[in-house]
Design a protein around this motif. Sequence first.
Motif, short mmCIF file in Angstrom:
data_model
loop_
_atom_site.label_atom_id
_atom_site.label_comp_id
_atom_site.label_asym_id
_atom_site.label_seq_id
_atom_site.Cartn_x
_atom_site.Cartn_y
_atom_site.Cartn_z
N UNK A 87 49.49 48.96 47.52
CA UNK A 87 48.30 48.25 47.98
C UNK A 87 47.20 48.36 46.95
N UNK A 88 46.45 47.28 46.78
CA UNK A 88 45.30 47.32 45.89
C UNK A 88 44.10 47.91 46.64
N UNK A 89 43.31 48.69 45.96
CA UNK A 89 42.20 49.38 46.62
C UNK A 89 41.06 48.45 46.99
N UNK A 90 40.99 47.30 46.32
CA UNK A 90 40.00 46.27 46.63
C UNK A 90 40.73 45.01 47.05
N UNK A 114 49.93 39.57 55.60
CA UNK A 114 49.44 38.74 54.52
C UNK A 114 48.94 39.53 53.33
N UNK A 115 49.14 40.85 53.31
CA UNK A 115 48.65 41.64 52.19
C UNK A 115 49.48 41.36 50.93
N UNK A 116 48.78 41.11 49.82
CA UNK A 116 49.43 40.89 48.53
C UNK A 116 49.44 42.20 47.76
N UNK A 117 50.66 42.67 47.43
CA UNK A 117 50.81 43.99 46.83
C UNK A 117 51.36 43.90 45.40
N UNK A 118 51.17 44.98 44.68
CA UNK A 118 51.60 45.09 43.30
C UNK A 118 52.93 45.85 43.24
N UNK A 169 37.66 44.73 39.47
CA UNK A 169 38.91 44.16 38.95
C UNK A 169 40.16 44.67 39.68
N UNK A 170 39.99 45.59 40.62
CA UNK A 170 41.15 46.16 41.30
C UNK A 170 41.80 45.20 42.27
#
Length: 531
Positions: free
Chosen positions: A88-91, A228-232, A342-343
């Motif tokens: 998960x992205x922190x932002x 719907x979360x976009x993850x890395x 940028x996160x």
Amino acid sequence: MSESLTRRDSYDVVVVGGGHNGLTAAAYLARAGLSVAVLERLDHTGGAAVSAQAFAGFPTRLSRYSYLVSLLPESIIADLGLGLRLASRSTASYTPVLRDGAAGGLLVERPEGQRTRDSLRALTGSDAEYEAWHEFYGQVAALAGVIGPTLTKPLPRAAEVRKQADPVLWRELTQRPLGEALERRFRDETVRGVVATDALIGTFARMDDPSLVQNRCFLYHLIGNGTGEWRVPIGGMGAVTDALAAAARGAGAELVVNAEVTAIRGGVPGRGGAEVDVAAEGGTRTLRARFVLANVAPWVLAGLLGEDRDPAAKPVGAQLKVNFLLSRLPRLKSGIDPRIAFAGTLHLGEDYSDLERAYAEAAAGRIPSPLPGEVYCHSLTDPSILGDVPEGTHTLTYFGLHLPATLFDDPATRAERKELAVRSAIAVLDQHLVDPVESVVAHDSDGRPCIEAKIPQEIEADLGMPGGHIFHGDLSWPWESDTADLSTPAARWGVAAGRENILLCGSGARRGGAVSGLGGHNAAQAVLELA
């Protein structure tokens, strides 16, 4: 890594195209005991979901095309034992703004909290937009919770989904242009624009387009895994397809690269099976299969089947992808910590009116200026992709909206227009920075700026996606009409290609699009019903 074409000339299943969906289908079918060959024209599998060293002298492996994961179901990861790590992205997002000469911004946290409310209040002057935001996304999340679990099952009927949805939201999302809802629910141009951008990723449309293509795009961006979360993906996008390739190969599938399919025959009712002509190793061979799965766009499949294709029906992609490698993150005029800004997704030039103006300019044949776009810094979430680089080095990915392939159709002006688009992308970012991008861009071992840009024509040339369309064509609703004939497995799973024993298994399948594995999973389920 991948096998040469064996002397075998008959398989249960031949998969045309070694992108992530083809690998997903191959893994499921081989695990079920079917003989499977995956034919890939490039010298590697993975399609758009690959990681590669893009800049000489730097070991950094960039996600060159696809860049985030949302729609890939946890169930597919578990079924195939992929062992992927999705972070998960922190932002969630940050949108820098300039109003009355003052630099500010809209911060949306993940998970959403008090700073989000405070940021919306500071931007708009009251809590009204936060309350509207909270209500809207709460309703969307509830609908995503209904739709998400259906994506790996036979297509539901519209009525089944509708009865579980908020009736107002259902009308707003499925019956009326999305712009009407955003204009009614939100007052602030920046807030409206941030919401609207999910409707325009890779989709060239107005927010009031009566076709509702923007509504469908919006929905797909918010239903993955019911959140719907976009993850890395840790290790880059290539880690996703490397894991899928290993799963397919481990189950017994043959993965053949440098193998270009030149024709497909068969699929005629009553005759059964199909034939595939493949050019490989200096010659052409014909393979027979009980089933052919097309992990290519429907437009490409029609050509392989020898069908006449209307040029006007060819998909038209609409984006600019730019990869940067930076010596350090630039400072923002708003004063926010760049590691926070940028996160997540950094929205640029995406006020609601900016999006509509940019569409009008592009529709008139001009490169939009300023150019709406979004920036992602994957290395803040996953520094493993950087390799051994100087401290402070980071990746930056830019995705520009409203740049249809038609803007670059003329080969005589293509390079000039591409350069103009890249300059426009950099300019819209620079207006919010203390440090211009070019002052912090790293230089490769040959002294060249570490900037790699792709327009739709280059996406088509690299990946075979017609028109550079990242979804292989306009997205469809993730359900079927109440009166549609779902009597066949191919129809029930949304993978019908109009030919018996030839099925779609890529992004052009119903519920395809993005890095999801859904086209491959659902085609495999249809085959297993038929086999």
